[in-house]
Design an enzyme around this catalytic site. Sequence first.
Site: not given
Length: 384
Positions: A6, A115, A219, A243
């Site tokens: 985001a 999230c 990840n 990320g």
Amino acid sequence: MLAPMAGVTNVTFRTLCREFGSTRGNLLRPAPPHLRSPLEQSQVGTISGLYVCEMVTARALVERNAVTIHMTTFAPDESPRSLQLYTVDPATTYTAAKMVADEGLADHIDMNFGCPMPKVTRRGGGAALPYKRRLFGQIVAAAVRATEGTKIPVTVKFRIGIDDEHHTHLDAGRIAEAEGAAAVALHARTAAQRYSGTADWAQIAQLKQQVRTIPVLGNGDIYDASDALAMMAVTGCDGVVIGRGCLGRPWLFAELSAAFTGRPAPAPPTLGEVAEIVRRHGKLLVAHFGEDKGMRDIRKHIAWYLHGFPAGSELRNALALVKTLDELDCLLNRLDGAVPFPDAAIGPRGRQGSPAWVALPDSWLTDPDDCTVPIGADIMESGG
């Protein structure tokens, strides 16, 4: 694969990452499509070369929220166009995915169940939702059903679980596989960990053993190309998702491209070369947002770009308040361009924080087979 983040992975940052991911020769001069070799061109847009836009909510997309629509902007040459949906409701998921397919809004749909933020989990969304395994399955199935007959794959990203007592990743992987997902990605932390501590790569290996017919991506704690290779060697995963490791380092994708193809690693950029990348990023942001918002947005990126470099507090403070492209250019000219890439710039970056109790709706853990849609979990103040 560039993880959707985001406020970060808008079209400007994705453009930089894509360019570096197809670099040939000079790190600062990525090869444009018409100059790539046939092999290089064929590798652009594979499962290991996806650059996903920042998350948007399915509801906001269906309602055609203006902010959301702008967040789904793709570059004219961006292919495939990857869009991530945050969703909690099978019906809204179907409508949003059908809209993406029917209107040609994207070529790939990723689904966010990772999230860990309290404002999301306390309503039953994000990393909390896979605990409700029937609801989770219905949501994935809805997206897959909406894209039937198209070439749009649906992928699913999730965490290990809520906390150490409530792991959900193995069920989530098996369910996503059974419902037709094209791939799954695991952030190897629990929601309680947020971004702290060490990613548990062993959980990626366990997921890979359970999910046999679709790719499993890993990840967590990938900060350079050697980390990516190590994760794949240790876990057997089919690819990696990057990320926080690429914050202020879009050239990481050039390093990954070299590592995965057996080519020599490109030399890390000097401070002068980093300054040129910041200039380009700033210009892209101004073109996308306008100068006022574009310059406000570049400020956080500058902190990441200069991480580990000697710049001085006065200059850093001035850059943190930059208001125009001309001012940005003048301030960047004050940097010592000959400074080599420092060891201090290698390693973790971005928010890390501390573990925390996970906020959940009342009685959320009572029945994992309850498929009641959580109320208000798909309403985001940001429009995303």
